[in-house]
Design an enzyme around this catalytic site. Structure first.
Site, mmCIF file in Angstrom:
data_model
loop_
_atom_site.group_PDB
_atom_site.id
_atom_site.type_symbol
_atom_site.label_atom_id
_atom_site.label_comp_id
_atom_site.label_asym_id
_atom_site.label_seq_id
_atom_site.Cartn_x
_atom_site.Cartn_y
_atom_site.Cartn_z
ATOM 1 N N ARG A 155 -25.492 -45.408 -54.254
ATOM 2 C CA ARG A 155 -26.383 -44.476 -54.930
ATOM 3 C C ARG A 155 -26.484 -44.880 -56.399
ATOM 4 O O ARG A 155 -25.612 -45.572 -56.931
ATOM 5 C CB ARG A 155 -25.866 -43.046 -54.828
ATOM 6 C CG ARG A 155 -25.751 -42.510 -53.407
ATOM 7 C CD ARG A 155 -25.212 -41.074 -53.440
ATOM 8 N NE ARG A 155 -25.141 -40.486 -52.113
ATOM 9 C CZ ARG A 155 -24.048 -40.469 -51.341
ATOM 10 N NH1 ARG A 155 -22.931 -41.039 -51.800
ATOM 11 N NH2 ARG A 155 -24.061 -39.910 -50.149
ATOM 12 N N HIS A 250 -32.817 -45.965 -55.095
ATOM 13 C CA HIS A 250 -32.653 -45.328 -53.783
ATOM 14 C C HIS A 250 -33.428 -46.078 -52.701
ATOM 15 O O HIS A 250 -33.040 -46.053 -51.526
ATOM 16 C CB HIS A 250 -33.098 -43.869 -53.839
ATOM 17 C CG HIS A 250 -32.330 -42.982 -52.897
ATOM 18 N ND1 HIS A 250 -30.983 -42.746 -53.030
ATOM 19 C CD2 HIS A 250 -32.727 -42.315 -51.786
ATOM 20 C CE1 HIS A 250 -30.576 -41.952 -52.055
ATOM 21 N NE2 HIS A 250 -31.615 -41.676 -51.286
ATOM 22 N N ARG A 253 -31.215 -48.703 -51.452
ATOM 23 C CA ARG A 253 -30.225 -48.079 -50.566
ATOM 24 C C ARG A 253 -30.821 -47.878 -49.168
ATOM 25 O O ARG A 253 -30.172 -48.138 -48.149
ATOM 26 C CB ARG A 253 -29.772 -46.742 -51.163
ATOM 27 C CG ARG A 253 -28.794 -45.936 -50.303
ATOM 28 C CD ARG A 253 -28.313 -44.740 -51.132
ATOM 29 N NE ARG A 253 -27.766 -43.668 -50.332
ATOM 30 C CZ ARG A 253 -26.483 -43.574 -49.965
ATOM 31 N NH1 ARG A 253 -25.634 -44.522 -50.293
ATOM 32 N NH2 ARG A 253 -26.047 -42.534 -49.264
ATOM 33 N N HIS A 276 -22.154 -40.854 -45.942
ATOM 34 C CA HIS A 276 -22.719 -39.627 -45.382
ATOM 35 C C HIS A 276 -21.619 -38.842 -44.677
ATOM 36 O O HIS A 276 -20.888 -39.384 -43.850
ATOM 37 C CB HIS A 276 -23.822 -39.963 -44.358
ATOM 38 C CG HIS A 276 -25.083 -40.455 -44.983
ATOM 39 N ND1 HIS A 276 -26.045 -41.154 -44.281
ATOM 40 C CD2 HIS A 276 -25.556 -40.347 -46.251
ATOM 41 C CE1 HIS A 276 -27.041 -41.460 -45.085
ATOM 42 N NE2 HIS A 276 -26.766 -40.977 -46.285
ATOM 43 N N TYR A 285 -32.405 -43.372 -40.213
ATOM 44 C CA TYR A 285 -32.658 -44.807 -40.241
ATOM 45 C C TYR A 285 -32.798 -45.411 -38.854
ATOM 46 O O TYR A 285 -33.000 -46.610 -38.725
ATOM 47 C CB TYR A 285 -31.536 -45.524 -40.996
ATOM 48 C CG TYR A 285 -31.435 -45.071 -42.429
ATOM 49 C CD1 TYR A 285 -32.394 -45.458 -43.372
ATOM 50 C CD2 TYR A 285 -30.411 -44.241 -42.834
ATOM 51 C CE1 TYR A 285 -32.316 -45.022 -44.681
ATOM 52 C CE2 TYR A 285 -30.327 -43.802 -44.148
ATOM 53 C CZ TYR A 285 -31.279 -44.191 -45.060
ATOM 54 O OH TYR A 285 -31.205 -43.764 -46.348
#
Length: 307
Positions: A155, A250, A253, A276, A285
């Site tokens: 992040r 981001h 990422r 997460h 994803y």
């Protein structure tokens, strides 16, 4: 001790109990349709109910989405029926645990994050260095930032707060403090290692105190680099590479997660690397890679061979 029944018998027993509980005919028909369809899927995979895992349920729902274009509400209804059936089966000791217990679908569909293909990412990361000395130094710092964002899926705040003591060059591991002050260990690649080491050779020239507690990324005055500054430099380097992409940390990422998942298929590992806490967050994803899907189809389906 688990009781042994075939799938059809279990479904019949369950539906009879639902009927005794005064479930409507319409509800019973929906239950029968949804659960029998899942059990047929298990039969095709030669899975006994007691052997079903969460990954099998995920595979089944993905199959339904791809082949029947089901709406989110239809998927929720289907999952609800399967979950109730498995809960009953667990209570009746027909299976040792209910893999649907912790399996959740998002109530509202989320748009897939924008992605940049691998070739475009490489074009940005492998672009020639600038001509002037100052710009060369800034490029070395910016490249190290870009490489870590893409190599480890960090992040923005995690890159900004990264300290020298958090980088283990020997094992190529980063100690990351993420949301909620949770710490995780993530790997970084050889390209990222080379980029960070090249940048750290410049580090002392920018009046940076090379101590374990110091931030890895600093300004020319030796101050920690701010979040907005990192965003601007990421955007600038994409523009300098001639890429028509609104690049931001981001997005890199997202690219990391998508490319990792596409090539590995290991959702749990990607979840760990992203930090997460919930697997359903990572599941955004798992969008369909149509090129790979076509390739798998051509290789696996008995009627797919092209003459």
């Amino acid at each position: 001790m688990l009781q042994e029944y075939d799938h059809a018998e279990l479904l019949e027993i369950w539906l009879k109990e639902r009927k005794i509980q005064n479930q409507s005919v319409h509800t019973l028909q929906a239950y029968e349709r949804d659960v029998s369809d899942f059990l047929l899927f298990c039969a095709h995979k030669k899975l006994m109910l007691s052997d079903v895992e969460t990954s099998d349920l995920r595979e089944y729902l993905a199959f339904k989405v791809e082949n029947q274009n089901l709406s989110p509400s239809s998927l929720q209804r289907m999952l609800s029926a399967i979950r109730q059936f498995m809960k009953w089966a667990e209570q009746g000791q027909f299976m040792s645990f209910n893999p649907a217990n912790d399996f959740q679908l998002k109530r509202q569909s989320r748009p897939l994050p924008g992605l940049v293909d691998i070739e475009t990412v490489n074009q940005i990361l492998d672009q020639p260095e600038p001509e002037t000395e100052v710009q060369q130094q800034m490029w070395l710092r910016d490249k190290a930032i870009l490489e870590l964002l893409y190599s480890s899926g960090l992040r923005l705040a995690e890159v900004q707060s990264l300290r020298i003591k958090d980088v283990d060059f020997n094992r190529q591991l980063l100690r990351i403090t993420g949301k909620g002050n949770k710490t995780r260990i993530v790997p970084f690649g050889t390209k990222a290692k080379e980029a960070v080491m090249s940048w750290l050779q410049i580090y002392p020239l920018w009046h940076g105190d090379f101590v374990p507690e110091a931030n890895v990324f600093i300004t020319q005055k030796g101050n920690p680099l701010g979040a907005r500054q990192i965003e601007n430099r990421v955007k600038f380097q994409a523009q300098r590479a001639g890429v028509n992409v609104d690049l931001h940390p981001h997005l890199l990422r997202h690219c990391f997660a998508s490319h990792m998942l596409s090539n590995s298929g290991d959702l749990r590992a990607v979840q760990e690397m992203l930090g997460h806490s919930n697997l359903t967050t990572t599941q955004i994803y798992t969008h369909v890679d149509f090129d790979r899907l076509a390739q798998v189809y051509d290789q696996a389906h008995p009627r797919a061979a092209k003459k």
